[in-house]
Design a protein around this motif. Structure first.
Motif, PDB file in Angstrom:
ATOM      1  N   THR A 127      -5.948   2.318  28.418  1.00  3.61           N
ATOM      2  CA  THR A 127      -6.151   1.730  29.744  1.00  3.61           C
ATOM      3  C   THR A 127      -5.552   0.331  29.823  1.00  3.61           C
ATOM      4  O   THR A 127      -5.258  -0.152  30.906  1.00  3.61           O
ATOM      5  CB  THR A 127      -7.653   1.637  30.070  1.00  3.61           C
ATOM      6  OG1 THR A 127      -8.280   0.767  29.107  1.00  3.61           O
ATOM      7  CG2 THR A 127      -8.317   3.000  30.029  1.00  3.61           C
ATOM      8  N   ASN A 128      -5.384  -0.321  28.668  1.00  7.30           N
ATOM      9  CA  ASN A 128      -4.921  -1.716  28.721  1.00  7.30           C
ATOM     10  C   ASN A 128      -3.431  -1.822  28.426  1.00  7.30           C
ATOM     11  O   ASN A 128      -2.745  -0.814  28.230  1.00  7.30           O
ATOM     12  CB  ASN A 128      -5.758  -2.594  27.778  1.00  7.30           C
ATOM     13  CG  ASN A 128      -5.897  -1.978  26.399  1.00  7.30           C
ATOM     14  OD1 ASN A 128      -5.744  -0.770  26.227  1.00  7.30           O
ATOM     15  ND2 ASN A 128      -6.147  -2.799  25.409  1.00  7.30           N
ATOM     16  N   TRP A 166     -11.690  -6.248  31.610  1.00  7.19           N
ATOM     17  CA  TRP A 166     -10.626  -6.982  30.919  1.00  7.19           C
ATOM     18  C   TRP A 166      -9.690  -6.062  30.135  1.00  7.19           C
ATOM     19  O   TRP A 166      -8.586  -6.457  29.778  1.00  7.19           O
ATOM     20  CB  TRP A 166     -11.210  -8.037  29.976  1.00  7.19           C
ATOM     21  CG  TRP A 166     -12.228  -7.480  28.993  1.00  7.19           C
ATOM     22  CD1 TRP A 166     -13.574  -7.427  29.174  1.00  7.19           C
ATOM     23  CD2 TRP A 166     -11.977  -6.911  27.713  1.00  7.19           C
ATOM     24  NE1 TRP A 166     -14.185  -6.852  28.087  1.00  7.19           N
ATOM     25  CE2 TRP A 166     -13.230  -6.527  27.175  1.00  7.19           C
ATOM     26  CE3 TRP A 166     -10.826  -6.680  26.956  1.00  7.19           C
ATOM     27  CZ2 TRP A 166     -13.366  -5.924  25.918  1.00  7.19           C
ATOM     28  CZ3 TRP A 166     -10.964  -6.087  25.706  1.00  7.19           C
ATOM     29  CH2 TRP A 166     -12.220  -5.706  25.200  1.00  7.19           C
ATOM     30  N   ALA A 167     -10.146  -4.856  29.881  1.00 10.36           N
ATOM     31  CA  ALA A 167      -9.312  -3.930  29.104  1.00 10.36           C
ATOM     32  C   ALA A 167      -8.683  -2.870  29.992  1.00 10.36           C
ATOM     33  O   ALA A 167      -8.311  -1.799  29.539  1.00 10.36           O
ATOM     34  CB  ALA A 167     -10.130  -3.286  27.995  1.00 10.36           C
ATOM     35  N   GLY A 205      -8.080  -1.124  22.090  1.00 11.56           N
ATOM     36  CA  GLY A 205      -7.732  -0.323  23.250  1.00 11.56           C
ATOM     37  C   GLY A 205      -8.800   0.701  23.598  1.00 11.56           C
ATOM     38  O   GLY A 205      -9.562   1.147  22.741  1.00 11.56           O
ATOM     39  N   LEU A 206      -8.835   1.054  24.878  1.00 14.50           N
ATOM     40  CA  LEU A 206      -9.750   2.084  25.360  1.00 14.50           C
ATOM     41  C   LEU A 206      -8.928   3.285  25.813  1.00 14.50           C
ATOM     42  O   LEU A 206      -7.906   3.128  26.476  1.00 14.50           O
ATOM     43  CB  LEU A 206     -10.559   1.579  26.560  1.00 14.50           C
ATOM     44  CG  LEU A 206     -11.536   0.431  26.322  1.00 14.50           C
ATOM     45  CD1 LEU A 206     -12.176   0.042  27.645  1.00 14.50           C
ATOM     46  CD2 LEU A 206     -12.597   0.841  25.313  1.00 14.50           C
ATOM     47  N   MET A 207      -9.389   4.444  25.461  1.00 15.91           N
ATOM     48  CA  MET A 207      -8.696   5.667  25.823  1.00 15.91           C
ATOM     49  C   MET A 207      -9.612   6.476  26.736  1.00 15.91           C
ATOM     50  O   MET A 207     -10.767   6.721  26.392  1.00 15.91           O
ATOM     51  CB  MET A 207      -8.414   6.450  24.541  1.00 15.91           C
ATOM     52  CG  MET A 207      -7.140   7.236  24.541  1.00 15.91           C
ATOM     53  SD  MET A 207      -6.925   8.043  22.945  1.00 15.91           S
ATOM     54  CE  MET A 207      -5.972   6.820  22.084  1.00 15.91           C
ATOM     55  N   CYS A 208      -9.094   6.866  27.884  1.00 20.88           N
ATOM     56  CA  CYS A 208      -9.882   7.677  28.821  1.00 20.88           C
ATOM     57  C   CYS A 208      -9.267   9.057  28.947  1.00 20.88           C
ATOM     58  O   CYS A 208      -8.091   9.258  28.661  1.00 20.88           O
ATOM     59  CB  CYS A 208      -9.877   7.036  30.211  1.00 20.88           C
ATOM     60  SG  CYS A 208     -10.921   5.600  30.351  1.00 20.88           S
ATOM     61  N   LYS A 209     -10.069  10.001  29.436  1.00 16.23           N
ATOM     62  CA  LYS A 209      -9.499  11.256  29.902  1.00 16.23           C
ATOM     63  C   LYS A 209      -9.050  11.025  31.342  1.00 16.23           C
ATOM     64  O   LYS A 209      -9.321   9.973  31.925  1.00 16.23           O
ATOM     65  CB  LYS A 209     -10.543  12.367  29.815  1.00 16.23           C
ATOM     66  CG  LYS A 209     -10.934  12.628  28.365  1.00 16.23           C
ATOM     67  CD  LYS A 209     -11.453  14.017  28.147  1.00 16.23           C
ATOM     68  CE  LYS A 209     -11.522  14.261  26.643  1.00 16.23           C
ATOM     69  NZ  LYS A 209     -12.119  15.540  26.288  1.00 16.23           N
ATOM     70  N   ASP A 210      -8.373  12.024  31.930  1.00 19.29           N
ATOM     71  CA  ASP A 210      -7.845  11.805  33.267  1.00 19.29           C
ATOM     72  C   ASP A 210      -8.938  11.763  34.328  1.00 19.29           C
ATOM     73  O   ASP A 210      -8.670  11.476  35.481  1.00 19.29           O
ATOM     74  CB  ASP A 210      -6.780  12.854  33.605  1.00 19.29           C
ATOM     75  CG  ASP A 210      -5.495  12.196  34.114  1.00 19.29           C
ATOM     76  OD1 ASP A 210      -5.541  10.996  34.436  1.00 19.29           O
ATOM     77  OD2 ASP A 210      -4.466  12.885  34.199  1.00 19.29           O
ATOM     78  N   LEU A 241     -14.446   7.363  29.375  1.00 24.79           N
ATOM     79  CA  LEU A 241     -14.012   6.907  28.065  1.00 24.79           C
ATOM     80  C   LEU A 241     -14.117   8.045  27.049  1.00 24.79           C
ATOM     81  O   LEU A 241     -15.128   8.740  26.977  1.00 24.79           O
ATOM     82  CB  LEU A 241     -14.904   5.743  27.620  1.00 24.79           C
ATOM     83  CG  LEU A 241     -14.418   4.996  26.383  1.00 24.79           C
ATOM     84  CD1 LEU A 241     -13.121   4.259  26.682  1.00 24.79           C
ATOM     85  CD2 LEU A 241     -15.480   4.024  25.900  1.00 24.79           C
ATOM     86  N   MET A 242     -13.051   8.251  26.251  1.00 27.57           N
ATOM     87  CA  MET A 242     -13.128   9.292  25.215  1.00 27.57           C
ATOM     88  C   MET A 242     -13.038   8.735  23.799  1.00 27.57           C
ATOM     89  O   MET A 242     -13.557   9.331  22.869  1.00 27.57           O
ATOM     90  CB  MET A 242     -12.053  10.359  25.410  1.00 27.57           C
ATOM     91  CG  MET A 242     -10.640   9.871  25.173  1.00 27.57           C
ATOM     92  SD  MET A 242      -9.437  11.230  25.063  1.00 27.57           S
ATOM     93  CE  MET A 242      -9.492  11.590  23.315  1.00 27.57           C
ATOM     94  N   ASP A 243     -12.377   7.595  23.622  1.00 29.55           N
ATOM     95  CA  ASP A 243     -12.307   7.024  22.276  1.00 29.55           C
ATOM     96  C   ASP A 243     -11.883   5.569  22.407  1.00 29.55           C
ATOM     97  O   ASP A 243     -11.389   5.138  23.451  1.00 29.55           O
ATOM     98  CB  ASP A 243     -11.306   7.783  21.384  1.00 29.55           C
ATOM     99  CG  ASP A 243     -11.677   7.694  19.897  1.00 29.55           C
ATOM    100  OD1 ASP A 243     -12.516   8.498  19.463  1.00 29.55           O
ATOM    101  OD2 ASP A 243     -11.150   6.816  19.192  1.00 29.55           O
ATOM    102  N   ASP A 244     -12.107   4.809  21.349  1.00 29.54           N
ATOM    103  CA  ASP A 244     -11.618   3.435  21.317  1.00 29.54           C
ATOM    104  C   ASP A 244     -11.173   3.115  19.901  1.00 29.54           C
ATOM    105  O   ASP A 244     -11.379   3.904  18.981  1.00 29.54           O
ATOM    106  CB  ASP A 244     -12.691   2.445  21.799  1.00 29.54           C
ATOM    107  CG  ASP A 244     -13.854   2.302  20.819  1.00 29.54           C
ATOM    108  OD1 ASP A 244     -14.014   3.154  19.927  1.00 29.54           O
ATOM    109  OD2 ASP A 244     -14.613   1.330  20.952  1.00 29.54           O
ATOM    110  N   GLY A 245     -10.539   1.975  19.753  1.00 31.59           N
ATOM    111  CA  GLY A 245     -10.073   1.566  18.430  1.00 31.59           C
ATOM    112  C   GLY A 245      -8.991   0.514  18.571  1.00 31.59           C
ATOM    113  O   GLY A 245      -8.590   0.170  19.684  1.00 31.59           O
ATOM    114  N   THR A 246      -8.543   0.024  17.408  1.00 32.07           N
ATOM    115  CA  THR A 246      -7.490  -0.985  17.452  1.00 32.07           C
ATOM    116  C   THR A 246      -6.165  -0.328  17.130  1.00 32.07           C
ATOM    117  O   THR A 246      -6.110   0.655  16.399  1.00 32.07           O
ATOM    118  CB  THR A 246      -7.740  -2.081  16.415  1.00 32.07           C
ATOM    119  OG1 THR A 246      -7.771  -1.490  15.105  1.00 32.07           O
ATOM    120  CG2 THR A 246      -9.050  -2.805  16.672  1.00 32.07           C
TER     121      THR A 246
END
Lengths: 129, 215, 1013
Positions: free
Chosen positions: C700-701, C892-893, C714-719, C723-728
């Motif tokens: 998303t960022n 912010w992300a 970073g944040l990962m979303c589905k469409d 939110l589905m996952d996060d991490g660096t």
């Protein structure tokens, strides 16, 4: 337990090597920002559930990790064809009669000899590019 | 330290110059679960080919074929599920997917090979990933090797369907392995490090009725 | 007790091997080669069970897997108990112990049988529910006693000493059944070169040939079986599996076989002389072609009291006499609708016992066997049938009468014949169970008066199951099917197979007879059983149709016809015929129910195989696992990983509780330095010129500006925007990134990236590969982390040269390492990655140098507390697939102004994701500092409202903070971001109510000063 022909590995593999990933040929709207809420909702949430011919996306997750499509009869569970991403099915619900029999797709690499002669072993030995 | 930036990719040699203690993925398993002593001739012989160099190549077959010919003197197997060895039998390339190959070389050669490949490949679109710490090779031989595999994988291991020179990624018990047949007498399992102990224990169990020799 | 029913000569038993066994506490003797059933009959045991519903005395009816009554509990010890074993399929061994599964206190004097006599003897479907309804509160009491009288065996209460396993097979031709058709099919397919598996459920292969009166090529049929088997056994491409039942026929010619490996030899594999080997094996066969040669089941006739011990199938009588040398009685009456059943009377007479009469429903039977019977002086009564069996615990007579099949009535005078055995045969039903498993509908064949298998792709029905009953036809059809199956799997040079010559026998046509009429109506006549195992009577089916159940599927469910382990082997066709008569329709119009796997019961052990105990599921270990064990770690399952949960110490001889250990570990990190094995985090290597563009689309960022040497969260979303996952993700080079995922999300995220690349954006030049196992990751964190690490690395750790969210290549303890300055604790932290094979060396070096800093290993629990104090989420714990980045307060992300419509963006402008009252992520501070809220507890705004309360959110994470010295929680609360400082209530199930204040989720160091030092 299905026996699925992977169009990339060119072999039939057991279902446990695959994941089903839902309806095939879904198109993500090319301009989401100018897509109505309704259209976006259709894309996200609405799926076909036909009796008979259905096109599904699967992934060979324990294997080549490639996504591909399957044309499957949801009544008989026959897999009529599998084809790579980017291709269109040759069999659809509109196809007048089912032309392909299951099992038409055979290992063209000559590896799998269930359905072939063991004399074809020679084929197996030419392994290089 | 050999940290070189070729093109826009970061290379990194993970093998130390000195001699710090190194442990294969099965080091602990051998210690924790010694195989029961087989009475008489063991039907199964299990060995670890530890600490080899593993590289995963991604890219187009034609480009990569030129590169491996230039660096390894081997051609890239383009046929699905094919496994090629060099004349010494120590270096192999295996087809994993239409754009993915597994290269296994003697331990310590992998970084040199990666660098040589990158130099040949230049600006082409490809990827090389070092997986040497993440997987290990088990070899399985003996009169009952095929029975043990039949108890473990749903893949067809009959010689008609699995001749020498073939390798596949498939299910093994409840894990995933690369199963390959380098010779008439030997099978190889390329196992992920974190699953190695489970696969090893599974093999001990499946081999019990035939007798197993692990060292 | 002597074997009073054993004949002196003949049969396939070995009289030199006497086997002792126990049934219902009584000791008996049998011979090697007996089944438990044949040995019981040899000893004259009449009653083997009590029936399921009426508790009626029951004897052995059949000789194969279709046996409905002789279902026994096997096992000499409590840990070797196996319920649901058919005595007809159980090979006899010395020391065998079996019991009846029904009958309380025993089968001879059964208490429940009085229930069966209530209400004039007829219990309609639903009897127990209808009768024991009132008062409702008493049902539990009634049920206890009803259950004691019913049931089909009991599970063992102790662990099974045996093991079970699986084996996978692939073959060209799978032949199911080794009778004449199966043997001919296997021979012709194998000779063509195909890989063949031949299985048969009986103790011996040969099927009906083992008790045949016929000759093949002039020699006994048994001799031909031996020749065929020896040829097959000598072929490398053939696998013979005797004592192996094909129990399930699944999609795409996948067949599951259940092989009994030692259970015919002894109570356990060890006692059988095969210690460590599996007792039973489940074979999983993928066949190119299947030859179904499962043969037929004889149909019993449905007449009054047809369940009394002494009522048997005609064919079973021949089998017992010819194969086991057992004549199960003294005087026989045979009731038949066909010629083939005459064998029973001929065999009986040849064994030297009395045949009272053959009662044939046909007016003018004139086949070869009929003539043979007449010639031998047996009385043949035509146009008649046995309408009722007489007797109490065993048949003492048969009432016979002329019958009119058209009008379904008894005509003329009833005659009573004295006898102790009644054999009946209503014809033969092809064993279509397996083909039904595939979902295909069976097809009615009017000529056969039975259903034959429908069409299944890649299946060839052969012999009896295809309706070929005469031996010569069966052999020919089997050979044809084997040849065809081989051909269709690519073996087109099948040699012609010369079949053995058989004597032609002329059989007259059979007549259609299912239920036999009685002078009284079905409801008033003595019970006429259709399904012996489930106690379904003709009257029950009649009542069902009268109560409006017209579909055969409904009749089945109302009456229990064909249920359970029996799967309608004997009763289904008779039941359908009765329903058809009552509904005035034809059998094909009524249709048939279909059969399900498994064909016969399979033990759970065989289904589970070796996937149990320590091999139940893979346990994934990090490279440091051995150290964790040696240092007393308690482990937590995270997916398949075993992660250290906490490291309890023993202080003054007392082991710390988890709470004590976690408090200590947390303080060590906040005040000194701690270390975590973070190797399980997913790691994905991303290479390619479009890698950066790709990241911008899946996160998303923004990623456009991230320079080599830098790391970003970073944040990962589905469409759908959730939110589905996060991490660096770290930028290693302009075209090279290293993404980390959650431990549980690793495989899913990699597949997610491949999904979008392969299906939506194949034009992007980028590759993804997992490097999770290649790297071991150690997090050194706390105020003293820099001091410790600087002792072991060549890297300049100065805060200006190695900033927060930087990474560098370096060495640690002489090992090449990649160090990331990222923090999941809120403290100064370094994540050290080394090649996993060197991890133990580096880890131990860190401890050598860490001793003076009191370097403290910590586990996942402490990690959870530390990150929660810092307000950092764990995907899957604080989120549940319905939480957007905005709900988490992470605006912010989110790069709304990125040029590409990244995954999830569009959904974030839907009205639902813009709602002000969405559940939003907040902190909760309990009013009572000693309270640690329950995770998952519901949150309400008004603590005084009545139940059901209006739920406004829930607690997602909750811990005690040793640093803050109070409990604290993370939660999602409706409109929570606008409710800072407000009080909410958390009602508990025990009636207590907690109060908490909504606060910022960041409890420690909100300005982030500690991690930047």
């Amino acid at each position: 337990m299905f026996y699925i022909f992977c169009p990339y590995c060119k072999e039939h593999r057991e279902e446990e090597e695959f994941h089903a990933r839902g309806q095939a040929h879904l198109m993500r709207p090319s301009d989401p920002d100018n897509t109505s809420d309704e259209e976006w909702g259709d894309y996200l949430f609405f799926r076909n559930n036909p009796r008979g011919i259905h096109h599904e996306m699967w992934v060979h997750s324990v294997g080549c990790r490639k996504f591909f499509n399957i044309t499957r009869n949801t009544v008989t569970y026959d897999i009529l064809e599998t084809y790579p991403m980017g291709e269109q099915p040759t069999i659809t619900a509109a196809t007048p009669d089912v032309r392909h029999e299951q099992g038409v797709q055979v290992a063209d690499g000559g590896w799998q000899t269930v359905g072939a002669r063991s004399e074809n072993k020679a084929l197996n030995e030419e392994t290089s590019s | 330290m050999s940290n070189v930036s070729v093109s826009n990719v970061r290379e990194f040699n993970t093998v130390p110059d000195g001699n710090p203690k190194v442990e294969s993925p099965l080091a602990w398993s051998y210690q924790q679960h010694p195989a029961p002593r087989a009475s008489g001739q063991a039907g199964i012989v299990l060995r670890e080919k530890a600490l080899l160099g593993h590289l995963v190549l991604r890219g187009g077959a034609i480009v990569l074929d030129e590169a491996v010919r230039a660096t390894l003197g081997m051609s890239l197997p383009a046929k699905p599920n094919a496994l090629e060895h060099d004349d010494s039998g120590e270096r192999s390339i295996q087809w994993l997917s239409p754009d993915e190959w597994l290269v296994i070389v003697p331990g310590g050669e992998e970084f040199k090979l990666e660098r040589a490949l990158r130099q040949v490949l230049g600006d082409a679109h490809y990827s090389i990933v070092n997986a040497s710490g993440g997987q290990t090779v088990l070899t399985l031989s003996g009169d009952n090797a095929r029975e043990v595999l039949m108890k473990s994988t749903s893949y067809d291991v009959h010689p008609n369907a699995f001749p020498v020179g073939k390798g596949v990624t498939t299910v093994f018990a409840k894990a995933t392995v690369v199963l390959r047949r380098p010779s008439e007498t030997h099978w190889e399992l390329v196992v992920r490090r974190s699953f190695a102990d489970y696969c090893y224990r599974w093999l001990l169990d499946a081999s019990a009725e035939y007798g197993i020799d692990t060292q | 007790m002597t074997q009073s029913n054993r004949i002196a000569a003949g049969g396939r038993v070995d009289r030199s091997q006497v086997l002792e066994f126990t049934f219902n506490g009584q000791r008996y003797q049998g011979f090697k080669g007996d089944t438990l059933a044949s040995a019981l009959l040899a000893n004259g045991v009449n009653i083997v069970n009590r029936s399921f519903k009426y508790s009626r005395a029951r004897g052995i009816v059949a000789a194969g897997s279709e046996e409905p009554n002789a279902v026994v509990q096997l096992g000499a010890r409590d840990d070797t108990q196996v319920p649901n074993v058919r005595a007809t399929q159980q090979g006899l061994y010395s020391g065998l112990v079996a019991r009846s599964t029904n009958g309380w206190p025993n089968v001879q004097r059964d208490v429940m049988s009085w229930v069966g006599r209530l209400g004039g003897g007829f219990m309609p479907p639903g009897f127990y529910y209808k009768t024991f309804m009132a008062p409702a509160s008493m049902w539990m009491t009634y049920e206890k006693y009803i259950r004691m009288g019913a049931g089909l065996g009991r599970a063992p209460t102790e662990s099974d000493p045996d093991i079970y396993d699986h084996m996978h097979h692939h073959c060209d031709v799978m032949v199911i059944g080794a009778g004449p058709a199966g043997l001919a099919a296997a021979l012709s397919a194998a000779r063509a070169g195909a890989r063949v598996i031949l299985c048969d459920e009986q103790e011996e292969m040969g099927g009906s040939l083992l008790d045949s009166r016929e000759t093949l090529d002039g020699v006994s049929a048994v001799r031909w079986v031996e020749q065929a088997l020896s040829e097959l056994a000598g072929m490398e491409t053939v696998t013979l599996l005797p004592r192996t039942t094909a129990n399930g026929y699944h999609d795409h010619n996948f067949v599951t076989l259940h092989e009994r490996r030692t259970e015919h030899l002894a109570d356990t594999a060890r006692e059988a002389g095969f210690p460590g080997e599996s007792r039973a094996r489940l074979h999983r066969v993928r066949a190119a072609q299947v030859v179904l040669a499962s043969g037929t089941h004889e149909r019993p006739l449905v007449y009054a009291n047809n369940d009394l011990p002494g009522n048997m199938l005609a064919g079973a009588i021949s089998t017992y006499i010819r194969r086991y040398a057992v004549v199960p009685g003294q005087s026989l009456v045979l009731s038949t609708s066909n010629d083939h059943a005459y064998r029973a009377a001929l065999d009986w007479k040849e064994a030297g016992r009395k045949v009272v009469a053959i009662v044939d429903a046909r007016a003018n039977p004139d086949g070869d066997l009929v003539r043979q019977a007449r010639d031998s002086g047996i009385r043949v009564i035509t146009g008649s049938a046995v309408i009722e069996a007489r007797g109490n615990q065993r048949v003492t007579g048969a009432r016979i009468s002329a019958i009119d099949l058209e009008r379904f009535v008894v005509i003329g005078k009833v005659e009573e014949l004295e006898c102790d055995t009644i054999a009946s045969s209503g014809g033969y039903s092809p064993v279509i169970h397996l083909s039904s498993h595939t979902g295909t509908r069976p097809v009615w064949n009017e000529e056969l008066l039975g259903f034959v298998p429908g069409k299944v792709k890649g299946m060839h029905a052969a012999g009896g199951v295809a309706g070929h009953y005469a031996l010569s036809e069966t052999l020919t059809d089997g050979a044809r099917a084997g040849r065809q199956a081989a051909l269709e799997s690519g073996f087109n040079n099948a040699p012609d197979i010369v079949l053995p010559a058989t004597r032609a026998r002329r059989d007259a046509p059979a007549c259609a007879l299912y239920q036999v009429p009685h002078e009284k109506s079905a409801l008033r006549a003595p019970k006429q059983f259709v399904d012996l195992q489930n106690d379904v009577t003709a009257a029950g089916i009649e009542v069902a149709t009268r109560e409006g159940f017209e579909s055969i599927e409904h009749v089945k469910r109302y009456t229990a016809l064909g249920f359970g382990t029996d799967q309608g082997k004997l009763g289904n066709i008779n039941g359908m015929a009765i329903a058809a008569r009552c509904l005035d329709r034809s059998i094909p119009e009524v249709g048939t129910t279909v059969f399900r796997p498994n064909y016969t019961p399979v033990t759970f052990g065989a289904i589970v195989g070796r996937h149990c105990g320590e091999l139940f599921d893979p346990e994934r270990y990090t490279a440091l696992h051995q150290w964790h064990i040696e240092n007393g770690a308690e482990f937590e399952d995270v997916g398949q990983w075993k992660r250290p949960w906490y490291f309890p110490r023993t202080v003054n001889g007392k082991k710390e509780t988890m709470h004590e250990a976690v408090n200590r570990e947390c303080l060590a990190v906040r005040e000194g330095v701690g270390i975590l094995d973070a190797s399980t985090l997913g790691k994905i290597d991303i290479q390619g010129p479009d890698a950066r563009e790709f990241l911008g689309r899946v996160y998303t960022n923004k990623w456009a500006q991230l320079a080599p040497g830098r790391v970003r969260y970073g944040l990962m979303c589905k469409d759908d925007g959730m939110l589905m996952d996060d991490g660096t993700t770290s930028c290693l080079g302009d075209n090279h990134f290293l993404m980390t995922t959650t431990t549980g999300g690793a495989a899913g995220v990699l597949e997610w990236l491949e999904l979008w690349h392969q299906t939506e954006w194949p034009e992007l030049q980028v590759y993804f590969n997992s490097v999770t196992d290649h790297w071991a990751t150690m997090t050194v964190t706390g105020p003293d982390a820099r001091k410790l690490l600087s002792e072991l690395t060549d890297l300049d750790l100065d805060r200006e040269n190695f900033k927060f969210m930087d990474w560098r290549d370096a060495t640690v303890a002489e090992v090449p390492a990649r160090i990331f300055r990222i923090s999941f604790t809120g403290e100064l932290a370094f994540e050290i990655n080394v090649q996993a094979n060197y991890a133990m060396h580096v880890w131990k070096k860190l401890f050598e140098h860490g001793e003076k800093y009191n370097l403290t290993p910590y586990g996942t629990e402490t990690m959870h507390v530390l990150r929660a104090e810092k307000g950092l989420i764990i995907v899957g714990q604080d989120t549940d697939g319905s939480v957007t980045p905005e709900d988490l307060g992470m605006q912010w992300a989110i790069g709304y102004d990125k040029p590409f419509p990244w995954i999830g963006k569009r959904a974030l402008s839907r009205p639902d994701t813009r709602r002000k009252d969405r559940k939003q992520f907040v902190g909760l501070k309990p009013k009572d500092p000693s309270v640690v809220l329950e995770e998952g507890a519901q949150i309400v705004f008004d603590g005084k409202q009545s139940i059901p309360m209006d739920m406004k959110g829930h607690v997602t994470s909750s811990y005690y903070s040793a640093s803050l010295k109070h409990g604290f929680a993370l939660a999602v609360v409706m409109g929570g971001h606008e409710r800072m400082g407000q009080t909410v209530y958390i009602p508990m199930t025990d009636g207590t109510m907690h109060e908490a204040e909504i606060v910022s989720p960041v409890f420690i160091d909100p300005k982030g000063e500690r991690q930047h030092v």
